[in-house]
Design an enzyme around this catalytic site. Structure first.
Site, mmCIF file in Angstrom:
data_model
loop_
_atom_site.group_PDB
_atom_site.id
_atom_site.type_symbol
_atom_site.label_atom_id
_atom_site.label_comp_id
_atom_site.label_asym_id
_atom_site.label_seq_id
_atom_site.Cartn_x
_atom_site.Cartn_y
_atom_site.Cartn_z
ATOM 1 N N THR A 180 55.235 44.291 35.575
ATOM 2 C CA THR A 180 55.359 45.211 36.396
ATOM 3 C C THR A 180 56.152 44.739 37.712
ATOM 4 O OG1 THR A 180 53.512 46.164 36.522
ATOM 5 C CG2 THR A 180 54.255 46.499 38.263
ATOM 6 N N ASN A 181 55.743 42.938 38.041
ATOM 7 C CA ASN A 181 56.563 42.755 38.900
ATOM 8 C C ASN A 181 57.845 41.243 38.499
ATOM 9 O OD1 ASN A 181 55.184 43.292 42.091
ATOM 10 N ND2 ASN A 181 52.835 42.207 40.170
ATOM 11 N N VAL B 26 39.166 31.440 38.981
ATOM 12 C CA VAL B 26 40.369 33.179 39.405
ATOM 13 C C VAL B 26 39.919 32.710 40.434
ATOM 14 C CG1 VAL B 26 40.136 34.882 38.648
ATOM 15 C CG2 VAL B 26 39.694 33.949 36.978
ATOM 16 N N ASP B 27 41.767 33.682 40.935
ATOM 17 C CA ASP B 27 41.920 33.951 42.216
ATOM 18 C C ASP B 27 41.546 33.041 43.510
ATOM 19 O OD1 ASP B 27 43.190 36.336 40.887
ATOM 20 O OD2 ASP B 27 41.200 37.253 41.413
ATOM 21 N N GLU C 32 54.288 48.114 45.304
ATOM 22 C CA GLU C 32 55.496 48.127 46.174
ATOM 23 C C GLU C 32 55.145 46.792 47.054
ATOM 24 O OE1 GLU C 32 55.441 52.443 48.843
ATOM 25 O OE2 GLU C 32 56.086 52.738 46.708
ATOM 26 N N HIS D 283 47.986 38.573 42.804
ATOM 27 C CA HIS D 283 45.945 39.847 42.969
ATOM 28 C C HIS D 283 46.641 41.118 44.025
ATOM 29 C CE1 HIS D 283 42.401 39.958 42.066
ATOM 30 N NE2 HIS D 283 42.066 40.425 43.463
ATOM 31 N N GLU E 182 41.881 26.343 38.438
ATOM 32 C CA GLU E 182 41.000 26.918 37.499
ATOM 33 C C GLU E 182 39.994 27.719 37.694
ATOM 34 O OE1 GLU E 182 39.346 23.468 34.436
ATOM 35 O OE2 GLU E 182 40.351 21.758 36.453
#
Length: 1060
Positions: free
Chosen positions: A872-873, A1003-1004, A1031, A968, A1001
């Site tokens: 997508t990006n 996530v997020d 967008e 994210h 390590e």
């Protein structure tokens, strides 16, 4: 080096938020911070970058003064700003106690010295004063004197609320409509006036502050006199009633119109209506307000404009003229009478409960608006409001209110109301033993924001029904007047269909003086009649031939509309017409314009027509009339079309071309153009679209002009400079180089048996043509058939007179001897241009490409993008890294799945791809090792994860620490993991966004590089929210990559981010 920040940006793109731009420049200069070039971003991305990311590095602490529902709403809205780190509320209530970015403070708000010290200790950058009493007590004066920035009027300006007698006298002085009145300090004199006035003097007001309750509307004179006694002798409202104002009872509907103001500019808010009476049907005693709704449909756009001009603006202007400039929020309580709106009262702050319905409709950042007010730059940061929503708030009050009421009653059901998607703003609430209890008369307000008023009322009432405390009082009919108004059967109007005659009339009045300024002999250029007149005899003509021409501007309009630059396109229109009629030797006498749009924007139309009028003066013709056509549905919003019509005259014996005089060997004189003029713009736009530039790309040695500005350089007008030469008798023919370029326009003024040979090395070709030729890979024929190539007009003259004519032309215009007339052989081209390619290449060093500001990066960081699907990006990353100022180059795209669209995107961009199927490996570590091997093969230095659906192993992440970027779809650290959009909607937050961060390590959990906020709209679904966040991702990921690739952002010890 500042611990907060980092870099100055290279501000080469046009950005509307000038004030914030300047703040950053000043801050960075003060901190001696290095420069990072971000000119690779387009205008939209620049704005998003600086409005959502940089402020997080410089986020401020804010203090809101007050304890009511209004203050809760203010804190709630301010906390949504990315510029705000924390909001303190003093003293606050249960709703503002430890609520995310909001918490209460016990600091004394009446001890201004202690309050100023608190602000210094806590590094408070803005104090917002909610209630009227501190304003009247001079809190703004004292804090400002102590160096604390305050939003609100001074005590002297706050007299508009704190002294009704001052306000009434002020209104009279400045001829602002209000009820007839008189003030009194003697109760007997007040009663005598009530009984003798020649109007119904039945409204009695305590002149001072009375918490919104100091007004009595009597039904007869006896009641009015009784109210005077109670206020002045019985001291019902204390010292506020030492002076009373007795007013005429006005008939009509009450409405509240508020605005922001910086002392000069006003920015109206959507009108609202409060409900003062306690019970349904406007029964019961007066209160501080039992509910409100906004916008009020009874206020048409025309009426709102009238209120703006005759009340709000006149008030602000009047205060400034009296030496007491007014800053903050001005609240006008109005009565809509048969004679027009009249002022009932002013408040010097947000109303309560109006604040609770107005702020939810504000789409702009409240913190930015308030800063613009304080900085006196409101005109450049006008707030934007939701136009497709309505808000209703219902007040829940304690039993006994507005009299004596109990306190300490437990309130339940608050979470249920939140689950319904409603906003609950606390007022008279407190925390006791972990429970929310009542502590005031008006306890809380429940606000619903929906697509229409009726739905909003229904939803607000559902919320009220879900909340419980003993003896709760509330109304169920908030907005009933508006609903009745909306249900009325009203006939359609022309305006309902989309045609605004009033706007058209306003435009005519604005452009009348512009047209009048173009008057000339033979015509007075007065607009407004059915037709215009021109007197040829008065213009000095004896045996004239009339000559007419009509033209447009083509798709050059598209560039003007994209760049929002409307002031020069009018000259293009006039030039295209008057330059054409010069081919007959005619002097332009008058001009008519046609402006067509779907929705008339008076300001835009005025700018265009002002340009037309100015061009008419340059051409020596009168702007005699025109047509403005508003045609709903014909044009998209923001678009318009133009056409022009010029009429000129030439004496019969001076007409051109003189075909019979043209001979072999005659000389061709070329007159310089200003650039592309107004032809070939469909090709120009296609070239720009396929290039690595856009209309905001800076050009020129100094970089002070954008590509859009360069392409919008107006067409030259030749009439005044060339007419004397054409009338000299030395010129045999004149050709305007318009659509069709050099190849098709010159033959139009030659006999069939003649042609011309031109040498492109004899004139200067503007650099824009060199760039278009190279960037579009255009052939020589395409160049000469489409563009003027630097020659806006040509003259054909006898060889012996050529030098004299050239000198005459060169007094006013750049001109050259560029060729000669030749007899044509059968089948030969009428126009041959020699040496064009050499001329274009000779000017290549001056091309736009070499003048793009921002250092073109020759050594770029090698980047790999990991994907699992469409990537997508990926496309956004590819497009951004193509820019010459990008610090990054994508050298590899890796997918764990074969045949996905992302691979095809990479291949189309010429980027190598690899497929490494995770299913072929026994463990994550083995798969990651295979990926790592390919990355080393391509000497990759940075990794971007663009929809990569695999969790990377610990060893891989450790090896590439500070080198892997992921995005994210939320504002981390909130809403981690999958289903972020669903979690956002369930939580009912009003702002989400996206976060680009380094991969750790966990996530997020990596250090945040870049964030962009996205508003959550009423009625959003996971799908609609996801589209808007995507967008933002397409802007955020490239911006973050540039920061990391440039070295501006790095990861230091313990995974902490630091900036160079």
């Amino acid at each position: 080096m500042s611990p907060l920040g980092i870099f100055i940006f290279n501000a080469t793109s046009c950005w509307a938020a000038e004030g914030l731009h300047n703040i950053f420049l000043c801050q960075c200069e003060k901190e001696r911070l290095p420069l990072l070039d971000l000119s690779f971003l387009n205008g939209t991305c620049h704005q998003k970058f600086f409005s959502s990311f940089i402020p997080k590095l410089m986020a401020d602490q804010v203090l809101v003064i007050g304890s009511g529902g209004r203050e809760h709403a203010l804190a709630w809205k301010l906390a949504q700003s990315p510029h705000v780190k924390h909001v303190f509320v003093a003293p606050g209530n249960a709703g503002t106690a430890d609520n995310g970015k909001i918490s209460n403070s016990a600091v004394s708000v009446s001890n201004h010295a202690a309050l100023a010290q608190f602000c210094r200790d806590q590094e408070i950058r803005l104090v917002v004063v909610g209630p009227e009493v501190p304003l009247a007590a001079g809190i703004v004066d004292d804090l400002t004197a102590a160096g604390v920035r305050c939003f609100g009027p001074t005590s002297k300006a706050a007299q508009l609320e704190s002294s009704k007698s001052f306000t009434k006298a002020f209104l009279d002085r400045h001829e602002i409509p209000t009820a007839r009145w008189k003030s009194f300090t003697d109760p007997k004199a007040a009663c005598s006036f009530i009984n003798s006035a020649n109007f119904p003097a039945l409204v009695v007001k305590a002149s001072g502050l009375a918490a919104g309750k100091g007004v009595v509307v009597a039904s007869n004179k006896e009641e009015a006199c009784k109210a005077v006694t109670e206020i002045m002798q019985d001291k019902t409202f204390g010292t506020a009633g030492e002076t009373v104002v007795v007013e005429e009872l006005l008939e009509g509907e009450e409405i509240s119109c508020l605005c922001f103001t910086d002392g000069i500019t006003i920015a109206p808010m959507p009108p609202a209506q409060d409900h003062k009476r306690l019970m349904d049907g406007d029964e019961g005693p007066n209160t501080g307000g039992m509910g409100a709704y906004s916008p009020a449909p009874q206020i048409s756009k025309d009426l709102l404009q009238k209120i703006r001009d005759t009340i709000l603006q006149k008030t602000v202007d009047g205060m400034r003229k009296e030496g007491v400039p007014y800053f903050g929020v001005l609240y006008a309580g109005l009565m809509l009478t048969k004679d027009g709106p009249k002022v009932l009262e002013f408040n010097c702050r947000f109303g309560d409960p109006e604040c609770q319905v107005i702020l939810p409709l504000l789409k702009s950042d409240l913190y930015e608006v308030m800063q613009a007010v304080i900085n006196k730059k409101l005109s450049s940061s006008m707030p934007v409001w939701s136009e497709d929503s309505a808000a209703v708030t219902v007040v829940m009050a304690s039993e006994g209110y507005p009299g004596i009421y109990p306190k300490g009653l437990e309130i339940t059901g608050l979470p249920k109301a939140k689950q319904l998607g409603l906003e609950v703003f606390h007022a008279g609430t407190a925390l006791k033993d972990g429970k929310v209890v009542t502590s005031g008369g008006r306890v809380l307000t429940v606000t619903a924001i929906k697509e229409d008023l009726m739905t909003a009322l229904q939803e607000a009432n559902k919320g009220v029904a879900a909340i419980h405390f003993k003896g709760a009082i509330y109304r169920k009919d908030i907005g009933y007047r508006a609903i009745a108004f909306l249900r009325q059967s009203r006939g359609l109007t022309y305006k309902n269909s989309g045609v605004d005659i009033a706007a058209g009339n306003t435009l005519v009045q604005k452009i009348k003086p512009l047209a009048a300024a173009t008057s000339r002999s033979g015509c007075n250029a007065e607009l407004g009649g059915f037709a215009g007149l021109f007197d040829l005899k008065a213009a000095g003509y004896e045996d004239p031939i009339l000559v007419s021409g009509t033209d447009g501007v083509g798709t050059k309009l598209k560039i003007a509309q994209v760049c929002k630059k409307h002031d020069t396109i009018g000259q293009d229109l006039v030039a295209m017409c008057v330059n054409d009629i010069l081919a007959q030797g005619a002097e332009p006498l008058f001009f008519l314009d046609y402006f067509a749009c779907g929705k008339l924007d008076v300001e835009v139309a005025q700018g265009v027509i002002a340009g037309i009028a100015e061009a008419c003066k340059k051409a020596g013709c009168a702007l005699l009339g025109g047509e403005t056509a508003e045609m709903p549905g014909m044009y998209p919003p923001g678009e318009y079309d133009l056409a022009g019509f010029a009429v000129g005259a030439v004496e019969r014996g001076q007409m051109l071309p003189q075909l019979e005089r043209i001979a072999d060997g005659d000389v061709v004189i070329g007159v310089g153009s200003s650039g592309v003029h107004s032809n070939g713009y469909s090709l120009v736009r296609k070239i720009v679209e396929k290039s690595s530039f856009d209309f905001s790309s800076p050009v020129g040695v100094s970089g002070d002009q954008t590509l859009g500005d360069l392409l919008l350089t107006p067409t030259k007008i030749y009439s005044k400079t060339l007419l004397p030469v054409l009338r000299s008798g030395h010129v045999k023919a004149y050709a305007h180089i318009t659509g069709g370029g050099l190849l098709e326009n010159i033959p139009r003024v030659l006999p069939e048996s003649f042609g011309v040979i031109l040498d492109a090395l004899t004139w200067k070709i503007p650099e824009i043509f060199c760039w278009l030729h190279k960037e579009g890979n255009l052939s020589e024929e395409e160049m000469t058939r489409t563009f003027n190539c630097g020659i806006g007009a040509v003259l054909v003259v006898q060889k012996e007179l050529a030098q004299q004519v050239l000198k005459d032309v060169q007094r006013h215009e750049a001109a050259w001897l560029i060729g000669k007339v030749v007899s044509l052989q059968k089948g030969s081209a009428h126009v041959k241009v020699h040496n064009l390619l050499r001329a274009l290449q000779a000017n290549r060093s001056l091309s736009v490409h070499s003048h793009i500001q921002g250092k073109i990066q020759t050594k770029k960081v090698k980047v790999a993008v990991l994907i699992s699907g469409t990537g997508t990006n990926l496309e956004a990353l590819i497009n951004s890294t193509k820019k010459p100022t990008s610090f990054a180059q994508i050298v590899l795209v890796v997918s764990n799945k074969a045949g996905v669209e992302g691979l095809r995107k990479a291949e189309r961009a010429g980027i190598p791809t690899r497929v490494i199927d995770h299913k072929l490996y026994d463990s994550r570590t083995d798969f990651d090792s295979a990926v790592d091997k390919v990355l080393e093969e391509f000497s990759v230095e940075l990794i971007c994860l663009a929809g990569f659906m695999r969790i990377l192993s610990g060893p891989f992440v450790k090896k590439w620490e500070g080198k892997i970027l992921n995005i994210h779809p939320s504002l981390l650290p909130s809403f981690k993991g999958a289903n972020a959009h669903k979690l956002v909607l369930q939580a009912g937050v009003r702002v989400t966004g996206c976060t680009v961060h380094f991969v750790a390590e966990e996530v997020d959990a990596g250090a945040i590089i870049f964030q962009e906020a996205v508003p959550v709209k009423i009625g959003d679904t996971v799908e609609t929210l996801s589209e808007r966040v995507k967008e933002a991702e397409h802007r955020a990921f490239p911006a973050a990559l540039q920061l990391v690739a440039s070295g501006a952002v790095q990861v230091g010890e313990a995974g902490k981010i630091y900036w160079k």
